[in-house]
Enzyme design. Structure first.
Site, PDB file in Angstrom:
ATOM      1  N   CYS A   2      43.856  16.044 -11.546  1.00  0.00           N
ATOM      2  CA  CYS A   2      42.519  17.028 -11.554  1.00  0.00           C
ATOM      3  C   CYS A   2      41.909  16.665 -10.180  1.00  0.00           C
ATOM      4  O   CYS A   2      41.589  15.357 -10.138  1.00  0.00           O
ATOM      5  CB  CYS A   2      41.880  16.963 -12.779  1.00  0.00           C
ATOM      6  N   GLU A 109      43.955  24.211 -10.151  1.00  0.00           N
ATOM      7  CA  GLU A 109      45.278  23.573  -9.926  1.00  0.00           C
ATOM      8  C   GLU A 109      45.961  24.752  -8.857  1.00  0.00           C
ATOM      9  O   GLU A 109      45.661  25.605  -8.915  1.00  0.00           O
ATOM     10  CB  GLU A 109      46.126  23.247 -11.037  1.00  0.00           C
TER      11      GLU A 109
END
Length: 248
Positions: A2, A109
């Site tokens: 993340c 992402e």
């Protein structure tokens, strides 16, 4: 992993949503492109007069261990691998005594497609907030005096996993690990209650509970392709999460 996420909710909404209170007034500007070293809200519980009290604090994203010589190490500590978090000196003590939850609306992402990378926004289908399992730490700046209120830095890291837990085949968590080999660990409300409990003693058991629970939480998510503008940290607006296509 993340490396960018969205946290655009007001302080009052976070306090109401997660039954938390403030130790002191804080300001949390909405952001659709939270990047490492930014100041972010975290939820933690402390014992006050023997009873746990849940509070919302502001922490720097990128954990700075108490023994660090300076804050530079924090930019490399935005994530903590759940598989080895109890083995690493930077995270071991925090996992036992300084656990927190990091609220978010979703995270980004990237996946390689041809010569470029396509960003995706991962978020709950119903628009509810996410809470990631996290750790926090306090660091004291040795260059500042004991009376300087700025001498203490609160920092945080988000736990990640490399694969769905044993016994879980397929599902959204598997899709997420296909998108990237590291996935931040989300929690439902019951798991968050256990994770934040300052009186809980078995850190290894708590990490295991979070890893298993993440599979079920992720089933309520979707993955949207979004604009490549999110790749520039200077871009920060609601348009960044507008879908240009969906995977699921």
């Amino acid at each position: 992993m993340c490396g960018r996420y969205v946290m655009a909710r007001a302080v009052g909404d976070l306090l109401s949503q997660f039954d938390a209170e403030l130790e002191e007034e804080v300001v949390v500007p909405p952001s659709w492109n939270v990047a490492p070293t930014a100041d972010v809200p975290i939820l933690l519980e402390r014992l006050v007069d023997g009873s746990p009290v849940r509070q919302l604090h502001i922490a720097r994203w990128g954990l700075v261990p108490s023994w660090a010589k300076d804050t530079g190490i924090g930019s490399k500590m935005i994530n903590a691998r759940s598989e080895s978090v109890l083995e690493k000196p930077a995270f071991r003590k925090a996992t036992r005594t300084r656990r927190c939850a990091v609220p978010a609306d979703g995270y980004y992402e990237w996946k390689g497609e041809g010569r470029s990378k396509q960003p995706y926004y991962v978020h709950p289908k119903d628009g509810t907030p996410v809470v990631f399992a996290g750790l926090y730490e306090w660091w004291q700046d040795p260059s500042k005096g004991e009376d300087d209120p700025e001498r203490w830095l609160l920092s945080t890291s988000i736990l990640t996993t490399d694969s769905p837990p044993e016994g879980y085949a397929g599902g959204m968590l598997a899709e997420l690990t296909a998108l990237h080999d590291r996935v931040p660990l989300p929690m439902d409300r019951a798991t968050m209650e256990k994770w934040l409990d300052p009186q809980a003693q078995d850190a290894a058991e708590l990490v295991g509970i979070v890893r298993v629970n993440a599979h079920d939480v992720a089933e309520g998510w979707r993955i949207d392709a979004v604009s490549k503008a999110v790749g520039n940290v200077r871009n920060d607006s609601p348009e960044l999460i507008e879908p240009v296509g969906s995977l699921f």
